[in-house]
Design an enzyme around this catalytic site. Structure first.
Site, PDB file in Angstrom:
ATOM      1  N   LYS A  49       5.734  22.301 -10.704  1.00 61.51           N
ATOM      2  CA  LYS A  49       7.072  21.988 -11.212  1.00 61.51           C
ATOM      3  C   LYS A  49       7.099  22.174 -12.727  1.00 61.51           C
ATOM      4  O   LYS A  49       6.322  21.543 -13.438  1.00 61.51           O
ATOM      5  CB  LYS A  49       7.419  20.534 -10.849  1.00 61.51           C
ATOM      6  CG  LYS A  49       8.732  20.072 -11.447  1.00 61.51           C
ATOM      7  CD  LYS A  49       9.056  18.644 -11.058  1.00 61.51           C
ATOM      8  CE  LYS A  49      10.273  18.159 -11.822  1.00 61.51           C
ATOM      9  NZ  LYS A  49      10.490  16.721 -11.726  1.00 61.51           N
ATOM     10  N   GLY A 109       0.810  -1.226   0.000  1.00 62.17           N
ATOM     11  CA  GLY A 109       0.000   0.000   0.000  1.00 62.17           C
ATOM     12  C   GLY A 109       0.837   1.268   0.000  1.00 62.17           C
ATOM     13  O   GLY A 109       0.511   2.241   0.665  1.00 62.17           O
ATOM     14  N   THR A 136       2.808   4.177  -2.752  1.00 58.56           N
ATOM     15  CA  THR A 136       2.290   4.934  -3.890  1.00 58.56           C
ATOM     16  C   THR A 136       1.839   3.993  -5.004  1.00 58.56           C
ATOM     17  O   THR A 136       0.765   4.171  -5.592  1.00 58.56           O
ATOM     18  CB  THR A 136       3.368   5.914  -4.387  1.00 58.56           C
ATOM     19  OG1 THR A 136       3.698   6.788  -3.304  1.00 58.56           O
ATOM     20  CG2 THR A 136       2.900   6.727  -5.563  1.00 58.56           C
ATOM     21  N   ALA A 137       2.668   2.961  -5.303  1.00 61.72           N
ATOM     22  CA  ALA A 137       2.314   2.039  -6.391  1.00 61.72           C
ATOM     23  C   ALA A 137       1.021   1.291  -6.064  1.00 61.72           C
ATOM     24  O   ALA A 137       0.123   1.168  -6.912  1.00 61.72           O
ATOM     25  CB  ALA A 137       3.450   1.055  -6.626  1.00 61.72           C
TER      26      ALA A 137
HETATM   27  P1  FAD Z   1       6.848   1.129  -1.105  1.00 58.22           P
HETATM   28  O1  FAD Z   1       6.575   2.535  -0.815  1.00 58.22           O
HETATM   29  O2  FAD Z   1       8.067   0.505  -0.471  1.00 58.22           O
HETATM   30  O3  FAD Z   1       5.565   0.299  -0.654  1.00 58.22           O
HETATM   31  C1  FAD Z   1       5.637  -1.077  -0.417  1.00 58.22           C
HETATM   32  C2  FAD Z   1       4.366  -1.526   0.278  1.00 58.22           C
HETATM   33  O4  FAD Z   1       4.421  -2.942   0.442  1.00 58.22           O
HETATM   34  C3  FAD Z   1       4.164  -0.925   1.662  1.00 58.22           C
HETATM   35  O5  FAD Z   1       2.814  -0.653   1.885  1.00 58.22           O
HETATM   36  C4  FAD Z   1       4.612  -2.054   2.589  1.00 58.22           C
HETATM   37  O6  FAD Z   1       4.020  -1.993   3.850  1.00 58.22           O
HETATM   38  C5  FAD Z   1       4.135  -3.252   1.790  1.00 58.22           C
HETATM   39  N1  FAD Z   1       4.839  -4.473   2.162  1.00 58.22           N
HETATM   40  C6  FAD Z   1       6.131  -4.817   1.943  1.00 58.22           C
HETATM   41  N2  FAD Z   1       6.403  -6.005   2.489  1.00 58.22           N
HETATM   42  C7  FAD Z   1       5.243  -6.444   3.054  1.00 58.22           C
HETATM   43  C8  FAD Z   1       4.878  -7.605   3.788  1.00 58.22           C
HETATM   44  N3  FAD Z   1       5.750  -8.581   4.069  1.00 58.22           N
HETATM   45  N4  FAD Z   1       3.608  -7.704   4.228  1.00 58.22           N
HETATM   46  C9  FAD Z   1       2.696  -6.727   3.978  1.00 58.22           C
HETATM   47  N5  FAD Z   1       2.989  -5.607   3.290  1.00 58.22           N
HETATM   48  C10 FAD Z   1       4.248  -5.469   2.848  1.00 58.22           C
HETATM   49  N6  FAD Z   1       9.855   8.576  -7.519  1.00 58.22           N
HETATM   50  C11 FAD Z   1       9.433   9.643  -8.223  1.00 58.22           C
HETATM   51  O7  FAD Z   1       8.535   9.506  -9.055  1.00 58.22           O
HETATM   52  N7  FAD Z   1       9.974  10.883  -7.999  1.00 58.22           N
HETATM   53  C12 FAD Z   1      11.010  11.061  -7.144  1.00 58.22           C
HETATM   54  O8  FAD Z   1      11.454  12.204  -6.956  1.00 58.22           O
HETATM   55  C13 FAD Z   1      11.521   9.937  -6.448  1.00 58.22           C
HETATM   56  N8  FAD Z   1      12.555  10.058  -5.580  1.00 58.22           N
HETATM   57  C14 FAD Z   1      13.040   8.941  -4.962  1.00 58.22           C
HETATM   58  C15 FAD Z   1      14.185   9.032  -4.180  1.00 58.22           C
HETATM   59  C16 FAD Z   1      14.737   7.878  -3.593  1.00 58.22           C
HETATM   60  C17 FAD Z   1      15.980   7.987  -2.771  1.00 58.22           C
HETATM   61  C18 FAD Z   1      14.092   6.629  -3.757  1.00 58.22           C
HETATM   62  C19 FAD Z   1      14.642   5.384  -3.109  1.00 58.22           C
HETATM   63  C20 FAD Z   1      12.948   6.539  -4.523  1.00 58.22           C
HETATM   64  C21 FAD Z   1      12.426   7.680  -5.151  1.00 58.22           C
HETATM   65  N9  FAD Z   1      11.310   7.590  -5.978  1.00 58.22           N
HETATM   66  C22 FAD Z   1      10.886   8.685  -6.664  1.00 58.22           C
HETATM   67  C23 FAD Z   1      10.605   6.324  -6.132  1.00 58.22           C
HETATM   68  C24 FAD Z   1       9.331   6.325  -5.315  1.00 58.22           C
HETATM   69  O9  FAD Z   1       9.633   6.514  -3.950  1.00 58.22           O
HETATM   70  C25 FAD Z   1       8.601   5.007  -5.496  1.00 58.22           C
HETATM   71  O10 FAD Z   1       8.483   4.709  -6.847  1.00 58.22           O
HETATM   72  C26 FAD Z   1       7.208   5.076  -4.936  1.00 58.22           C
HETATM   73  O11 FAD Z   1       7.214   5.511  -3.623  1.00 58.22           O
HETATM   74  C27 FAD Z   1       6.523   3.744  -5.012  1.00 58.22           C
HETATM   75  O12 FAD Z   1       7.014   2.855  -4.080  1.00 58.22           O
HETATM   76  P2  FAD Z   1       6.267   1.471  -3.949  1.00 58.22           P
HETATM   77  O13 FAD Z   1       4.831   1.711  -3.675  1.00 58.22           O
HETATM   78  O14 FAD Z   1       6.633   0.626  -5.132  1.00 58.22           O
HETATM   79  O15 FAD Z   1       6.988   0.809  -2.685  1.00 58.22           O
END
Ligand code: FAD
Length: 504
Positions: free
Chosen positions: A79, A14, A16-17
């Protein structure tokens, strides 16, 4: 014809993705699927990712999101592009704008005329002076683009800078209203079907078993389903993109509220500065092969232009992607599918590209291998192009003042990029894309900004007499300056349009 049964979609994670996917599926395919999202509050989200690309506006519109409400809730600013400081040489600076150079009219891109003027010794200004977005950014102005394509004020686009920790909760409210259900629990195992090898269910720590037809892996870097359970290999691109860590630390805003993100070159990487309504986001993205965490942290703390408001936090990553994003009945979206460092703010765009592909190729009763291959082709294309674009920023440098810059300047780059650079260097030609993220003006901005200046130009640029061309370029520059100077100051615009809610 009878109604097709709905597919039971399970979104794993849960962040952003996860919430972008859940909200989009609930909104766009309500008759085709039910959506259940599993996340763990105890684990949390990555919580960085503050800068976006203009495509996010299309996503928000499709979800019926009110812009001012969204900006107030996420404490967002506007932006117009990214400013790169010190990338080609120390002291250099240029903006990659969201928009065109010149008036955007006519057959020939403006930079071709600019190249001719330069070659033939006419007086010209830097290319950015002929861009509405760059000029507005330099003046700290913001107004919405004019819908009339004949006007110079129509030649730019914009995105947002927002608090990444607030975007997923904002989308959660929308997703839940649209019918997506949410389960809080830690996933400890993934059951695969003994016969087919497909994903059958998630197992939670408290013993619950969550079954589904289609699993969308949004679990972040751990890639719980695609990477861990299904074993899809990770293609490591760190030889081209050696930055593998970031130290992040927000500070109070003591600099002007710029309508652009800054990417400032550092000895072993670069530093972001992203002004939001309530604070400024900062981070140093670096390569652990060239510096260590302590040195990077002190460099960041020493460089930020405001009082720090949280402890510095280190994040680790590897540039690259899973070979395929869609395998069996699992589609990975977001960090679970791969990561390219945040230099051009592309991660949220990649999430969107995956969601669009999924919606367009959503399975009927059964998953078709053809649809799956097409999805993987689209995602590969997006990743490969962004990869090349990012490498260009590092490789096209003249810097040799640190081992890091020496490495990236002299490294071998993918053939696909080598060819693109050569084509531009000869006559300013940009490889044409029909689909994908960065179009001609983006490549032109970065080539020129990184001092890859064409040796020749498109011969169609020779048609107008030189004097007339120089006069019309000068008139255009004046018009852009005059129009930008009449636009509101960025901060005033934000404060009037979408002020963040202040706690009572
Ligand atoms: P996450 O935010 O990690 O979410 C993962 C989810 O899975 C969480 O809800 C977690 O609780 C759940 N989960 C994981 N394991 C389990 C488990 N075992 N059981 C239950 N739930 C679980 N993107 C941009 O577009 N612009 C930017 O400027 C930018 N800057 C960034 C800077 C850095 C340093 C980094 C590292 C990333 C950046 N990003 C940027 C990328 C951006 O942060 C991610 O693409 C975005 O937040 C999506 O992350 P996600 O949802 O894939 O993963």
């Amino acid at each position: 014809m009878g109604e097709q049964p709905k597919l039971n979609v399970v979104v794993v994670g849960g962040g952003t993705a996860g919430w972008m996917t859940a909200a989009a599926l609930a909104k766009l395919l309500p008759t085709r699927c039910t959506v259940t999202l599993v996340e763990s509050e105890a684990i949390g989200i990555v919580g960085v990712g503050e800068a976006t690309l203009p495509h996010i506006r299309g996503f928000n519109e499709r979800l019926g999101i009110n812009e001012a409400e969204f900006m107030a809730a996420t404490r967002a600013t506007f932006k117009l592009g990214i400013e790169f400081e010190g990338w080609s040489r120390l002291g250099d600076s240029y903006i990659h704008p969201f928009g065109t150079f010149g008036s955007g009219q006519g057959d020939l891109p403006f930079h071709q005329y600019w190249s001719r003027l330069r070659e033939q010794g006419a007086a010209i200004s830097p290319l950015g002076d002929y861009s509405m977005a760059v000029t507005m950014a330099h003046m700290n102005r913001f107004a919405r683009p004019d819908p009339d394509p004949a006007r110079i004020e129509s030649t730019f686009n914009y995105a947002y800078q927002f608090d990444a920790t607030l975007f997923a909760p904002f989308l959660r409210t929308i997703g839940e209203k649209l019918g997506a259900s949410r389960i809080d629990g830690r996933i400890v195992d993934v059951d695969l079907d003994g016969e087919s090898g497909d994903v059958a269910a998630l197992r939670l720590e408290d013993g619950r078993r969550i079954e589904g037809d289609l699993f969308i892996d949004c679990s972040g870097f751990v890639s719980l389903v695609l990477g861990k359970a299904l074993g899809e290999p990770f293609e490591d691109w760190s030889h081209w993109l050696p930055c593998d860590r970031a130290v992040a630390m927000p500070c109070r805003t003591e600099t002007p509220l710029t309508p652009y993100t800054s990417a400032i070159a550092m000895p072993s990487g670069w530093r972001w500065r992203i002004p939001l309504q309530h604070r400024t986001g900062n981070g140093y993205v670096y390569s652990s092969s060239f510096t260590d965490d302590d040195v990077a942290q002190s460099a960041l703390v020493g460089a930020v232009e405001g009082e720090g408001i949280a402890e510095p936090r280190v994040l680790k990553f590897t540039a690259g992607r899973r070979t395929r994003s869609w395998v069996r009945n699992c589609v990975a979206v977001g960090l679970a599918s791969g990561f390219l460092e945040p230099l051009e703010s592309t991660s949220i765009y990649l999430i969107q590209a995956a969601i669009s592909g999924l919606v367009e190729l959503f399975p009927e009763n059964e998953i078709s291998p053809l649809d799956r291959d097409e999805f993987n082709r689209l995602i590969d294309m997006e990743y490969d192009r962004i990869r090349d674009f990012l490498i260009l920023h590092y490789h096209a440098t003249e810097r040799s003042d640190s081992p890091f810059w020496d490495y990236v300047r002299t490294m071998t780059v993918p053939d696909t990029l080598e060819e693109k650079i050569e084509l531009f260097r000869r006559r300013g030609r940009v490889v044409k894309y029909r689909e994908g993220v960065f179009l001609d003006a983006s490549w032109v901005a970065v080539y020129m900004g990184q001092r890859i200046i064409p040796e020749g130009h498109d011969i169609r640029g020779d048609l107008p007499p030189l004097d007339a061309l120089a006069r019309s370029a000068e008139a255009l520059r004046g018009e852009i300056r005059a129009k930008a100077s009449r636009m509101p100051d960025h901060r005033s615009h934000v404060e009037a349009y979408c002020p963040m809610a202040v706690a009572a």
